[in-house]
Design an enzyme around this catalytic site. Structure first.
Site, short mmCIF file in Angstrom:
data_model
loop_
_atom_site.label_atom_id
_atom_site.label_comp_id
_atom_site.label_asym_id
_atom_site.label_seq_id
_atom_site.Cartn_x
_atom_site.Cartn_y
_atom_site.Cartn_z
CB CYS A 1 -38.52 45.40 -68.90
SG CYS A 1 -39.33 43.87 -68.41
NE ARG B 1 -43.37 43.58 -70.27
CZ ARG B 1 -43.34 43.79 -68.97
NH1 ARG B 1 -42.88 44.94 -68.49
NH2 ARG B 1 -43.78 42.88 -68.12
CG HIS C 1 -34.16 39.35 -68.62
ND1 HIS C 1 -35.09 39.80 -67.71
CD2 HIS C 1 -34.05 38.00 -68.43
CE1 HIS C 1 -35.53 38.77 -66.99
NE2 HIS C 1 -34.93 37.67 -67.41
#
Length: 224
Positions: free
Chosen positions: A192, A201, A123
């Site tokens: 991300c 990305r 993340h």
């Protein structure tokens, strides 16, 4: 009319309070829980390795390596550029539940240290923000992973490179974008972009630069 205005005002205040609470949950509470979960995973691995049990126990004879178990930790990643205390567990799989507890290894990509592309997701924001500072990484930076018996030092070649989620070629055994042209021992990091979105990305590629038994201080060049 006054009753209607007062009712609408109260509803707006309530909605605003709920939004503030939700933002606080996303920004703070998920981070607290994720940090605790990641620390638990690291502690679990270190306890296994210290006891000489599980995946960290050296085999008495040559045997096929054990498969990574879905949702289970098997390595710890460190990135010196991101700080001396930056240590994250790597678990098998990239499902939502797995990425709440650390970084996730893309199932089907290479094993740690093996020929092919060892690919890891994390993340950018929420759940501990493990890859928040990926944009700070530069070619030449080290990414160090250990599985309890061996320390693997990868050296970044390319990135951060911005692409779209459908660009699955970034996970190829021989990624072409960074200029690799033949089989090797590669590492790919994905997260991300932008920080609070997922429309794109960020990708970082590295090659295995050295291996080192954890009980010695003498890095060795990987065997080709």
């Amino acid at each position: 009319m006054r009753v209607i205005v007062r009712t609408l005002s109260e509803l707006c205040i309530t909605a605003g309070a709920l939004i503030v609470l939700f933002v606080g949950y996303v920004l703070f509470w998920t981070g607290v829980r994720a940090e605790g979960a990641m620390n638990d995973q690291i502690g679990r691995l270190r306890a296994e390795w210290s006891a000489g049990s599980g995946r960290a126990r050296p085999a008495a004879r040559a045997e096929p390596p054990r498969a990574y178990e879905p949702g289970e930790p098997f390595a710890i990643m460190s990135i010196p550029r991101l700080g001396a205390t930056w240590h994250k567990p790597v678990l098998e799989g990239t499902g939502t539940g797995t990425l709440k507890k650390g970084l996730g290894h893309y199932a089907g990509t290479a094993r740690l240290g093996a020929t092919g592309n060892f690919a890891v997701a994390g993340h950018r924001r929420t759940y501990g923000d493990p890859f928040k500072d990926v944009p700070r990484l530069r070619p030449g930076d080290a990414v160090v992973l250990t599985d309890g018996t061996t320390r693997y030092t990868y050296r970044i070649d390319e990135g951060p490179y911005r692409t779209v989620p459908t660009d699955v070629a970034v996970l190829d055994p021989v990624p072409r974008k960074p200029g690799y042209t033949r089989p090797g021992r590669y590492l790919t990091l994905t997260t991300c972009d932008p920080e609070w979105g997922h429309s794109h990305r960020l990708i970082v590629w590295a090659h295995l630069d050295a291996t080192q038994p954890v009980d010695t201080g003498h890095p060795q060049a990987p065997r080709r």
